[in-house]
Design a protein around this motif. Sequence first.
Motif, PDB file in Angstrom:
ATOM      1  N   GLY A 215       0.801  -1.222   0.000  1.00  0.00           N
ATOM      2  CA  GLY A 215       0.000   0.000   0.000  1.00  0.00           C
ATOM      3  C   GLY A 215       0.829   1.265   0.000  1.00  0.00           C
ATOM      4  N   PRO A 254      -8.771   1.739   0.059  1.00  0.00           N
ATOM      5  CA  PRO A 254      -7.349   2.140   0.100  1.00  0.00           C
ATOM      6  C   PRO A 254      -6.905   2.753   1.424  1.00  0.00           C
ATOM      7  CG  PRO A 254      -8.323   2.764  -1.991  1.00  0.00           C
ATOM      8  CD  PRO A 254      -9.445   2.285  -1.123  1.00  0.00           C
ATOM      9  N   GLU A 255      -7.788   3.493   2.097  1.00  0.00           N
ATOM     10  CA  GLU A 255      -7.418   4.127   3.372  1.00  0.00           C
ATOM     11  C   GLU A 255      -7.410   3.109   4.510  1.00  0.00           C
ATOM     12  OE1 GLU A 255      -6.493   7.362   4.096  1.00  0.00           O
ATOM     13  OE2 GLU A 255      -6.369   7.609   1.919  1.00  0.00           O
ATOM     14  N   PRO A 258      -4.971  -0.837   3.240  1.00  0.00           N
ATOM     15  CA  PRO A 258      -3.987  -0.524   2.191  1.00  0.00           C
ATOM     16  C   PRO A 258      -3.389  -1.750   1.505  1.00  0.00           C
ATOM     17  CG  PRO A 258      -3.091  -0.027   4.372  1.00  0.00           C
ATOM     18  CD  PRO A 258      -4.558  -0.287   4.547  1.00  0.00           C
ATOM     19  N   SER A 261      -6.084  -3.452  -0.715  1.00  0.00           N
ATOM     20  CA  SER A 261      -6.427  -2.557  -1.823  1.00  0.00           C
ATOM     21  C   SER A 261      -5.292  -2.434  -2.827  1.00  0.00           C
ATOM     22  CB  SER A 261      -6.820  -1.173  -1.284  1.00  0.00           C
ATOM     23  OG  SER A 261      -7.942  -1.298  -0.429  1.00  0.00           O
ATOM     24  N   ALA A 262      -4.041  -2.506  -2.343  1.00  0.00           N
ATOM     25  CA  ALA A 262      -2.891  -2.466  -3.259  1.00  0.00           C
ATOM     26  C   ALA A 262      -2.898  -3.679  -4.182  1.00  0.00           C
ATOM     27  CB  ALA A 262      -1.585  -2.420  -2.461  1.00  0.00           C
ATOM     28  N   THR A 265      -5.671  -3.179  -6.719  1.00  0.00           N
ATOM     29  CA  THR A 265      -5.271  -2.188  -7.728  1.00  0.00           C
ATOM     30  C   THR A 265      -4.337  -2.824  -8.754  1.00  0.00           C
ATOM     31  OG1 THR A 265      -5.483  -0.376  -6.123  1.00  0.00           O
ATOM     32  CG2 THR A 265      -4.165   0.057  -8.092  1.00  0.00           C
TER      33      THR A 265
END
Length: 349
Positions: A215, A254-255, A258, A261-262, A265
């Motif tokens: 992240g 993402p917040e 992380p 979510s990384a 992505t």
Amino acid sequence: MPNEGSYEVALRRSDAIQADLPQHPESYTMLTGDRPTGRLHMGHYFGTLVERVRLQGLGVRTNVIIADYQVITDRDSTDHIRDNVYNMVIDYLACGIDPSKTMIFTHSSVPEANQLMLPFLSLVTEAEMERNPTVKAEQAASGHALTGLLLTYPVHQACDILFCKGNIVPVGRDQLPHIEITSKIARRFNERYGKVFPDVAGLLTSTPLLPGLDGRKMSKSYGNAISLCMSAEETARLIKKSKTDSERNITFDPEGRPGVSALLTTAGICTGRDPKEIADEIGMGGSGQLKRYVTEAVNDYFAPIRERRHEIEGNLDYVRDVLSDGNARARAIAQDTLGEVREAMGMSY
């Protein structure tokens, strides 16, 4: 009204150039590059290499500098620099940069371009150089006293761009101050001595920033980067070791999440899918299923690039030839530009 140096103005100008590029590619000369401080990774690939190949394909004059002198702006050693340079060329070629269309060269091999530093330094103030965000960030990160080379880093970049009459530079928003100082130098030189250099614009990239596997910003030093030279097995091991969290249900946040979510992505960029859609699909499959999905997405995407890379690695003579040819072409261009600069300044004797 936004001022001339604002992001809004830069974005409008960038959008206008992007619209014009397919119609008039011959009007544009692009320069961009990398510091050979380690291996290129997925962040470099999606952040810049894809755009270079696109511009090359449109018929823009494309130039890529391997900024070896700039390695010592913030570090004391040039260990492994030759290996890093050769591997950088291998990555460029594997990713689709064609040396018959794109000039690939090293900083230290073009003394005439570096000689532009002297007149260019007379066109900027100390305060303008010190205000540059990269100078401030690199100084803070290095913990060293501000060296002359780091202070003049933005001017060195202006030499790189202007020696080949570059007028577009692919950048992220945070790099716009470099374009601003290059534009000032070109404008001030032209006003003082006569028109030699073009107007320079930043070509703002729309690619979302690819985070590292944890992240944070993708960086080799964090151990969170998938390098282009990694095998499928090495990639799988790195993704498997990446930290997620204890929550089983996979969501894109993402917040708050992380690490998860990384990974989403990364999978999204490699597959062209929305990370939220991938998260919904995996749902209660947990981090194990997520990591398997990401591994497959990355390895499928990079399989043809790795195959090309493996072929090129076995022919180091070709890699050296590409660099030697690029250096010779860059020197010829730099000699012509330096000649124009001397003529404009009344220094042709």
